[in-house]
Write a protein that holds these residues in place. Structure first.
Motif, PDB file in Angstrom:
ATOM      1  N   SER A 298      -9.735 -11.674 -25.044  1.00  0.00           N
ATOM      2  CA  SER A 298     -11.189 -11.817 -25.235  1.00  0.00           C
ATOM      3  C   SER A 298     -11.871 -10.464 -25.396  1.00  0.00           C
ATOM      4  CB  SER A 298     -11.810 -12.555 -24.042  1.00  0.00           C
ATOM      5  OG  SER A 298     -11.597 -11.835 -22.833  1.00  0.00           O
ATOM      6  N   LYS A 299     -11.107  -9.377 -25.248  1.00  0.00           N
ATOM      7  CA  LYS A 299     -11.685  -8.029 -25.332  1.00  0.00           C
ATOM      8  C   LYS A 299     -10.970  -7.222 -26.416  1.00  0.00           C
ATOM      9  CE  LYS A 299     -12.550  -8.087 -20.338  1.00  0.00           C
ATOM     10  NZ  LYS A 299     -12.204  -7.472 -19.032  1.00  0.00           N
ATOM     11  N   GLU A 300     -11.638  -6.212 -26.901  1.00  0.00           N
ATOM     12  CA  GLU A 300     -11.012  -5.317 -27.859  1.00  0.00           C
ATOM     13  C   GLU A 300      -9.969  -4.471 -27.135  1.00  0.00           C
ATOM     14  OE1 GLU A 300     -14.529  -3.279 -29.143  1.00  0.00           O
ATOM     15  OE2 GLU A 300     -14.666  -4.492 -30.962  1.00  0.00           O
ATOM     16  N   PRO A 301      -8.816  -4.219 -27.772  1.00  0.00           N
ATOM     17  CA  PRO A 301      -7.775  -3.417 -27.107  1.00  0.00           C
ATOM     18  C   PRO A 301      -8.242  -2.039 -26.662  1.00  0.00           C
ATOM     19  CG  PRO A 301      -6.878  -4.527 -29.040  1.00  0.00           C
ATOM     20  CD  PRO A 301      -8.358  -4.752 -29.075  1.00  0.00           C
ATOM     21  N   VAL A 302      -9.175  -1.429 -27.414  1.00  0.00           N
ATOM     22  CA  VAL A 302      -9.632  -0.092 -27.042  1.00  0.00           C
ATOM     23  C   VAL A 302     -10.274  -0.092 -25.662  1.00  0.00           C
ATOM     24  CG1 VAL A 302     -11.948  -0.269 -28.060  1.00  0.00           C
ATOM     25  CG2 VAL A 302     -10.786   1.954 -27.973  1.00  0.00           C
ATOM     26  N   ALA A 303     -10.737  -1.269 -25.203  1.00  0.00           N
ATOM     27  CA  ALA A 303     -11.284  -1.368 -23.845  1.00  0.00           C
ATOM     28  C   ALA A 303     -10.206  -1.074 -22.810  1.00  0.00           C
ATOM     29  CB  ALA A 303     -11.879  -2.753 -23.611  1.00  0.00           C
ATOM     30  N   GLY A 304      -8.946  -1.355 -23.158  1.00  0.00           N
ATOM     31  CA  GLY A 304      -7.844  -1.024 -22.263  1.00  0.00           C
ATOM     32  C   GLY A 304      -7.668   0.474 -22.121  1.00  0.00           C
ATOM     33  N   ALA A 305      -7.817   1.207 -23.227  1.00  0.00           N
ATOM     34  CA  ALA A 305      -7.744   2.667 -23.169  1.00  0.00           C
ATOM     35  C   ALA A 305      -8.879   3.224 -22.330  1.00  0.00           C
ATOM     36  CB  ALA A 305      -7.786   3.236 -24.585  1.00  0.00           C
ATOM     37  N   GLN A 306     -10.047   2.625 -22.474  1.00  0.00           N
ATOM     38  CA  GLN A 306     -11.205   3.060 -21.697  1.00  0.00           C
ATOM     39  C   GLN A 306     -10.973   2.842 -20.198  1.00  0.00           C
ATOM     40  OE1 GLN A 306     -14.880   1.738 -23.387  1.00  0.00           O
ATOM     41  NE2 GLN A 306     -16.061   2.068 -21.523  1.00  0.00           N
ATOM     42  N   LYS A 307     -10.439   1.675 -19.840  1.00  0.00           N
ATOM     43  CA  LYS A 307     -10.165   1.397 -18.430  1.00  0.00           C
ATOM     44  C   LYS A 307      -9.084   2.333 -17.881  1.00  0.00           C
ATOM     45  CE  LYS A 307      -9.075  -2.400 -15.267  1.00  0.00           C
ATOM     46  NZ  LYS A 307      -8.838  -3.855 -15.142  1.00  0.00           N
ATOM     47  N   TRP A 308      -8.096   2.616 -18.699  1.00  0.00           N
ATOM     48  CA  TRP A 308      -7.014   3.522 -18.297  1.00  0.00           C
ATOM     49  C   TRP A 308      -7.566   4.909 -17.993  1.00  0.00           C
ATOM     50  CZ3 TRP A 308      -2.062   1.907 -21.256  1.00  0.00           C
ATOM     51  CH2 TRP A 308      -0.930   2.164 -20.472  1.00  0.00           C
ATOM     52  N   LEU A 309      -8.514   5.369 -18.797  1.00  0.00           N
ATOM     53  CA  LEU A 309      -9.130   6.677 -18.564  1.00  0.00           C
ATOM     54  C   LEU A 309      -9.857   6.704 -17.224  1.00  0.00           C
ATOM     55  CD1 LEU A 309     -10.478   7.339 -22.145  1.00  0.00           C
ATOM     56  CD2 LEU A 309      -8.926   8.858 -20.898  1.00  0.00           C
ATOM     57  N   GLU A 310     -10.537   5.623 -16.900  1.00  0.00           N
ATOM     58  CA  GLU A 310     -11.228   5.551 -15.613  1.00  0.00           C
ATOM     59  C   GLU A 310     -10.235   5.617 -14.457  1.00  0.00           C
ATOM     60  OE1 GLU A 310     -14.479   2.694 -15.205  1.00  0.00           O
ATOM     61  OE2 GLU A 310     -14.278   2.234 -17.344  1.00  0.00           O
ATOM     62  N   GLU A 311      -9.112   4.917 -14.591  1.00  0.00           N
ATOM     63  CA  GLU A 311      -8.080   4.941 -13.547  1.00  0.00           C
ATOM     64  C   GLU A 311      -7.511   6.345 -13.376  1.00  0.00           C
ATOM     65  OE1 GLU A 311      -5.088   2.091 -14.473  1.00  0.00           O
ATOM     66  OE2 GLU A 311      -6.394   0.355 -14.204  1.00  0.00           O
ATOM     67  N   ARG A 312      -7.236   7.014 -14.505  1.00  0.00           N
ATOM     68  CA  ARG A 312      -6.670   8.356 -14.446  1.00  0.00           C
ATOM     69  C   ARG A 312      -7.648   9.337 -13.798  1.00  0.00           C
ATOM     70  NH1 ARG A 312      -2.509   9.900 -17.831  1.00  0.00           N
ATOM     71  NH2 ARG A 312      -3.616  11.675 -18.742  1.00  0.00           N
ATOM     72  N   ALA A 313      -8.926   9.174 -14.100  1.00  0.00           N
ATOM     73  CA  ALA A 313      -9.929  10.066 -13.492  1.00  0.00           C
ATOM     74  C   ALA A 313     -10.025   9.822 -11.998  1.00  0.00           C
ATOM     75  CB  ALA A 313     -11.283   9.846 -14.160  1.00  0.00           C
ATOM     76  N   ALA A 314      -9.997   8.544 -11.587  1.00  0.00           N
ATOM     77  CA  ALA A 314     -10.055   8.211 -10.158  1.00  0.00           C
ATOM     78  C   ALA A 314      -8.842   8.755  -9.420  1.00  0.00           C
ATOM     79  CB  ALA A 314     -10.166   6.697  -9.987  1.00  0.00           C
ATOM     80  N   ASN A 315      -7.659   8.621 -10.039  1.00  0.00           N
ATOM     81  CA  ASN A 315      -6.442   9.129  -9.409  1.00  0.00           C
ATOM     82  C   ASN A 315      -6.478  10.645  -9.298  1.00  0.00           C
ATOM     83  OD1 ASN A 315      -5.398   6.548  -9.172  1.00  0.00           O
ATOM     84  ND2 ASN A 315      -4.259   6.657 -11.088  1.00  0.00           N
ATOM     85  N   ALA A 316      -7.014  11.309 -10.336  1.00  0.00           N
ATOM     86  CA  ALA A 316      -7.110  12.759 -10.299  1.00  0.00           C
ATOM     87  C   ALA A 316      -8.055  13.222  -9.197  1.00  0.00           C
ATOM     88  CB  ALA A 316      -7.564  13.294 -11.654  1.00  0.00           C
ATOM     89  N   SER A 317      -9.158  12.486  -9.022  1.00  0.00           N
ATOM     90  CA  SER A 317     -10.125  12.833  -7.975  1.00  0.00           C
ATOM     91  C   SER A 317      -9.535  12.599  -6.599  1.00  0.00           C
ATOM     92  CB  SER A 317     -11.405  12.002  -8.139  1.00  0.00           C
ATOM     93  OG  SER A 317     -12.032  12.268  -9.366  1.00  0.00           O
ATOM     94  N   GLY A 318      -8.754  11.527  -6.463  1.00  0.00           N
ATOM     95  CA  GLY A 318      -8.156  11.197  -5.179  1.00  0.00           C
ATOM     96  C   GLY A 318      -7.103  12.187  -4.737  1.00  0.00           C
ATOM     97  N   SER A 319      -6.439  12.813  -5.700  1.00  0.00           N
ATOM     98  CA  SER A 319      -5.373  13.763  -5.348  1.00  0.00           C
ATOM     99  C   SER A 319      -5.877  15.173  -5.254  1.00  0.00           C
ATOM    100  CB  SER A 319      -4.259  13.703  -6.418  1.00  0.00           C
ATOM    101  OG  SER A 319      -4.759  14.033  -7.700  1.00  0.00           O
ATOM    102  N   ALA A 320      -7.160  15.384  -5.622  1.00  0.00           N
ATOM    103  CA  ALA A 320      -7.717  16.739  -5.608  1.00  0.00           C
ATOM    104  C   ALA A 320      -7.986  17.200  -4.170  1.00  0.00           C
ATOM    105  CB  ALA A 320      -9.010  16.764  -6.407  1.00  0.00           C
TER     106      ALA A 320
END
Length: 320
Positions: A298-320
């Motif tokens: 029901s969503k455009e695939p690029v929304a998956g890339a967008q969500k992945w970026l948010e996860e990567r940013a959160a993980n980077a902040s958590g490990s900082a």
């Protein structure tokens, strides 16, 4: 991150969607580019890099940005099917100037977009691809190599096998069926020569996309009428679907009682009728012992890339 900029890319065999996201992961700019699949480009990886570089420069230029302003990129790209492909596409992105990125086959993006980050996506568009991500972020891909991996069900495959069925019935056996009659009507064929001429259209879906779409529509219409050849093709397609989904499920070792399985691609989401989708679900559930939770994208695939970026940013902040 207030001053951060992110790139989300969904790259296919015909078109590519680019999104520039701000520090709050809101879409600031979007653009559509051309094919980035090296298998479909005359210059291979060089053409892939050229297309990516040009589109990204255009996107960033709208905001007065340079490639060095990009904090992170997630790109799901058609044609990334092997370790060698992975090495080549990562080299392309580094040569463009990107320093932090995740790049994978585009088939993984719907898992992130539709399945809360884990599950299986089965794509039927021009071709076929099955991708899965575990809760531990392990990634497995099956199919996606066309005839080399025995894929059945993509638009190109349907067109080839539909024509073959018509050819064998009429040319080899002199038989007329619902499919042969419907094919002749759909393509305006009044003679054997007309049928052969129709093949020139099906052979070149880039120049004649309407012919490829007509063949797919005709297949599903024939299936609805219980045409014998259409039923045989549908069984081969759904067997391929069930086998690939169950293999990915087994390799990822899902422990959950229900496994989300999203159906993506134009064949699943636009062309397929209820008759076919019911057969597909029956075959998949049998192969997975009833554990599949099957639903259309029901969503455009690029929304998956967008969500992945948010996860990567959160993980980077958590490990900082």
């Amino acid at each position: 991150m207030k001053n951060a900029w992110y790139l989300a890319i969904d790259g296919g065999g015909t078109k590519t969607e680019y999104r520039l996201l701000d520090g709050q992961f809101r879409a600031a700019e979007r653009c559509l580019g051309g094919c980035v699949n090296h298998d479909f480009l005359p210059g291979g990886w060089e053409d892939t890099a050229r297309e990516l570089r040009s589109a990204i420069a255009d996107l960033l230029g709208r905001r007065g940005l340079q490639i060095g302003d990009i904090t992170d990129t997630v790109a799901g790209l058609s044609g990334v099917d092997s370790r060698t492909d992975q090495i080549n596409i990562e080299r392309c992105l580094r040569d463009i100037g990107l320093t932090r990125f995740l790049v994978c086959n585009d088939g993984f993006l719907p898992v992130k977009a539709e399945c809360n980050g884990w599950g299986i996506a089965y794509n039927c568009g021009t071709g076929v691809c099955c991708c899965g991500i575990s809760e531990e972020s392990r990634m497995i891909k099956s199919a996606g190599l066309d005839e080399w991996s025995g894929d059945a069900g993509g638009g190109r495959w349907i067109a080839v096998h539909l024509f073959r069925a018509v050819y064998q019935r009429l040319f080899l056996h002199g038989e007329n069926t619902y499919l042969t009659a419907a094919y002749q009507q759909k393509f305006g064929c009044r003679s054997e020569e007309d049928i052969l001429d129709s093949l020139t259209l099906l052979k070149d879906p880039t120049e004649h996309p309407e012919a490829a779409r007509a063949a797919v529509e005709l297949f599903f219409a024939a299936l609805e009428q219980k045409d014998e050849d259409a039923q045989t093709l549908a069984e081969e397609m759904t067997d391929c679907t069930a086998e690939n989904i169950s293999v990915v499920c087994r390799k990822l070792g899902f422990a959950q009682a229900q496994i989300p399985v999203v159906l993506t691609g134009s064949v699943h989401t636009k062309a397929a009728n209820r008759t076919y989708l019911d057969l597909l679900e029956k075959r998949v559930q049998k192969a997975m012992d009833g554990r599949a939770e099957i639903f259309p994208a029901s969503k455009e695939p690029v929304a998956g890339a967008q969500k992945w970026l948010e996860e990567r940013a959160a993980n980077a902040s958590g490990s900082a």
